[in-house]
Design a protein around this motif. Structure first.
Motif, short mmCIF file in Angstrom:
data_model
loop_
_atom_site.label_atom_id
_atom_site.label_comp_id
_atom_site.label_asym_id
_atom_site.label_seq_id
_atom_site.Cartn_x
_atom_site.Cartn_y
_atom_site.Cartn_z
N ALA A 1 -3.12 -7.95 1.86
CA ALA A 1 -2.81 -6.76 2.15
C ALA A 1 -3.68 -5.47 2.61
O ALA A 1 -4.22 -4.77 2.61
N PHE B 1 -4.34 -5.87 6.19
CA PHE B 1 -3.83 -5.22 7.04
C PHE B 1 -4.04 -3.65 6.61
O PHE B 1 -3.39 -2.74 7.73
N ALA B 2 -4.27 -3.25 5.60
CA ALA B 2 -4.46 -2.02 5.28
C ALA B 2 -6.17 -1.47 5.98
O ALA B 2 -5.93 -0.31 6.29
N SER C 1 2.01 -5.92 9.84
CA SER C 1 2.77 -7.20 9.93
C SER C 1 2.67 -7.26 8.14
O SER C 1 3.36 -7.99 7.12
N LEU C 2 2.12 -6.13 7.62
CA LEU C 2 2.65 -5.44 5.84
C LEU C 2 4.00 -6.24 5.66
O LEU C 2 5.25 -6.50 5.09
N VAL D 1 4.90 -9.17 3.50
CA VAL D 1 5.09 -9.32 2.29
C VAL D 1 6.56 -10.10 1.81
O VAL D 1 6.37 -10.30 1.17
N PRO E 1 0.88 -7.12 -3.40
CA PRO E 1 0.69 -5.71 -3.25
C PRO E 1 1.14 -4.37 -3.05
O PRO E 1 0.51 -3.36 -3.46
N LEU F 1 0.39 0.04 -2.91
CA LEU F 1 0.38 0.52 -2.07
C LEU F 1 1.23 1.84 -1.93
O LEU F 1 0.05 2.85 -0.94
#
Lengths: 509, 121
Positions: A218, A221-222, A259-260, A264, A279, A283
């Motif tokens: 995560a 991706f963040a 991607s998240l 996820v 995650p 988030l």
């Protein structure tokens, strides 16, 4: 296999073939090279639209590369979400390419077009792959191309921002690999669908490791999505990038969000046992802060392109507020807003470029400057882009924000979501209004008569931003079918079992 | 046990050194830090298929136990990518030093040339 079954391979294959072709052609026959670049983008758009229809039947289409069956081989997965992202990428690529060619910034270096094609190959691959390690590889492809594109045109400011951008992303790649290593060690597979099936069976003693892997992933991706506190690389990078490139980069943060959305629910979704939705608690608050920080940046920005960069951060925050709901309604609203905010961000960068090209000296600084050519029409375009970004009617931003507000109602603590979205909208409106009135209404005395130097600027560089704005209007006009498709895509993303059946065969329960 | 401890602790030391160096202010140290970090990542990926001694990764009639071949393929990919990226970042850092006269990652300590004029052309 009919030819239609090979469709998911084309978005990766077309730019992979076009990139070396443009590289070879550009030296001797620049016009041919540019022609190939455009042909490739149009072909990608055609393929993406075909995939949009192809995936519209609700079946998850799986392409086994080299006929190696999943989980052993690499699979490309074309579902509605992939089709939406591919269409968005190819549309944005056409707009950015058109702007680059019209403003002739592609001639500032030798390798603009090959890098542009490789960037698209990385983007398309990331949107299609069903394999986590493959996702890493396509991330690297698009990052390596983006390093080159960011530095296109050169100059000290770009080099300085380039070093920071590359370092941040190299650290991100290392984290990605650590997360992949952990996940492989725990599950013994890298196929996303297969991994989603296996995480439920992980021994309780290893749950901690699984959580670490989920959070690391995560985090990566963040970084890509520029979520606060990992957003600091973005404003400087996008501010110095060539505007046409910055327009294309508007989709780069969305790759992180994509991607998240993809990983996820599939790997750390309801079926993940104790590690389900790991995650998630981080988030939503991060999304609220991201929206606030982004639109605060819009308020304080000193140049129009810096303002556009912060608008991208802010819209990613708004987008993630909806994503963090992880329900069909919120994800559907998020997907509609994702498409809208990408095009709106690109439009802002292109309009900022149109201003900068006409104001010799002052460029796109938010400061008064002598009057410049075509000020009225550019002011209108800036206003339209600002309206779209902040989410005022009649453009698609309004519908997107309305959908998000409606869908998050009833979520725990949804008052915070509403408050942040509405207040940031107000701050954004004031920020854009302030910048616009300074740039377009206030005139400074021309100090040495350079003001009219750019008076004869051709109108051709207004075409690409105009197309972007028309697209936003079309997205608003076609909101009915678009939201239906986005909603179905969201349902498909959340249906973990159907994806696993499609990828691994019918015997999976 | 000692073998595992050796691999694990060496990964830990590499990561610690890598993080320390990549938080430094100057590009050369940052590049070194990134390199150490990528070594650590490669070792880690290699170990993710479990540490097995003296076993082949590919099929052989004579043996019944194998070492996992996939992490080796992953490591190979990761090495190639990080090698290319390291070469790129070295050149980029050098170029940035030559053009801005400062080798600080956050180049604010030495004023850069005004890039705005160049952007607007």
């Amino acid at each position: 296999m009919s030819w239609l079954d090979h469709l998911p391979l084309l978005p990766v294959a077309i730019p992979a073939l076009a990139a070396p072709a443009t590289l070879l052609l550009l030296r001797r026959h620049p016009a041919w090279g540019i022609g190939v670049a455009f042909a490739s983008c149009f072909a990608m758009l055609g393929t993406a639209l075909a995939l949009l229809g192809y995936a519209g039947d609700g079946i998850v289409h799986v392409y086994d590369v080299g006929e190696w069956p999943a989980p052993f081989g690499i699979v490309l997965v074309a579902d509605r979400l992939s089709a939406i992202m591919l269409t968005l990428a190819s549309v944005l690529a056409l707009v950015a390419l058109l702007h680059a060619v019209v403003t002739r910034v592609d001639r500032k270096g030798w390798h603009f077009h090959p890098l542009f094609q490789f960037q698209l190959m990385g983007l398309n691959g990331a949107f299609l792959t069903g394999d986590l390690f493959n996702l890493f590889v396509f991330f690297e492809v698009l990052l390596i191309a983006s390093y080159g594109l960011l530095l296109h045109g050169q100059g000290p400011a770009r080099l300085k921002a380039g070093v920071q951008y590359v370092v941040v992303n190299l650290v991100g790649s290392s984290l990605f690999l650590i997360a992949l290593g952990l996940l492989y060690a725990l599950t013994g597979t890298l196929n996303m669908a297969d991994m989603g099936m296996r995480v439920a069976e992980i021994a309780p003693a290893d749950q901690g490791l699984l959580r670490i892997a989920a959070l690391l992933l995560a985090c990566v991706f963040a970084i890509k999505a520029a979520i606060v506190p990992l957003h600091l690389w973005l404003p400087r990078t996008y501010d110095v990038a060539t505007p046409a490139v910055a327009g294309l980069f508007a989709i780069m943060t969305k790759v992180g969000v994509y991607s998240l959305i993809r990983v996820v629910p599939q790997v750390f979704g309801d079926g993940a046992g104790a590690a389900a939705w790991t995650p998630d608690p981080f988030l939503w608050p991060a999304a609220l802060v991201t929206a606030a920080v982004g639109f605060a940046g819009v308020f304080t920005a000193r140049t129009l392109s810096e303002q556009a960069s912060y608008a991208i951060i802010g819209s990613t925050g708004t987008l993630l507020i909806a994503v963090a709901g992880w329900e069909q309604a919120t994800l559907g609203a998020a997907l509609y807003y994702l498409v809208h905010s990408t095009i709106a961000g690109a439009a802002l960068f292109l309009v900022a470029d149109a201003v900068a090209r006409r104001r010799a000296g002052a460029t796109d600084n938010c400061s008064p400057a002598p009057a410049f050519a075509q000020r009225g029409i550019i002011a209108l375009m800036f206003m339209a882009a600002a309206i779209a970004t902040t989410g005022l009617p009649p453009l698609s931003g309004f519908i997107g924000k309305l959908l998000i507000l409606q869908s998050v109602t009833g979520q725990p603590d949804w008052g915070w979501s509403w408050g942040v979205i509405l207040v940031t909208t107000l701050i954004g409106v004031i920020g854009f209004a302030r910048a616009g009135s300074v740039v377009f209404w206030k005139e400074s005395e021309s100090d040495d008569g350079v003001s009219s130097g750019a008076a004869a600027a051709p109108r051709s560089d207004l075409v690409a931003p105009a197309i972007a704005l028309v697209l936003l209007a079309a997205l608003a006009a076609g909101a009915g079918p678009a939201t239906t498709y986005a909603d179905e895509a969201a349902a498909q993303v959340l249906d973990r079992a159907a994806a696993a059946r499609a990828v691994l065969g019918e015997d999976v329960q | 046990m000692t073998y595992e401890f050796l691999v694990a602790s060496s990964i830990g030391v590499l990561v610690a050194a890598g993080i320390y160096l990549s938080l430094r202010a100057r590009t050369f140290q940052v590049v070194l830090g990134l390199t150490l970090l990528s070594y650590a990542v490669n070792l880690f990926l290699f170990a993710s298929g479990r540490l097995v001694l003296n076993r082949p990764p590919i099929w052989d009639k004579a043996v019944s136990e194998y070492t996992d071949p996939l992490p080796q393929a992953l490591v190979l990919t990761a090495i190639v990518i990080t090698f290319g990226m390291t070469a790129f970042v070295v050149i980029l850092a050098l170029r940035s030093f030559l053009e801005t006269g400062s080798d600080h990652v956050d180049g604010d300590s030495v004023p850069c040339d005004d890039s705005d004029t160049e952007k607007g052309e």
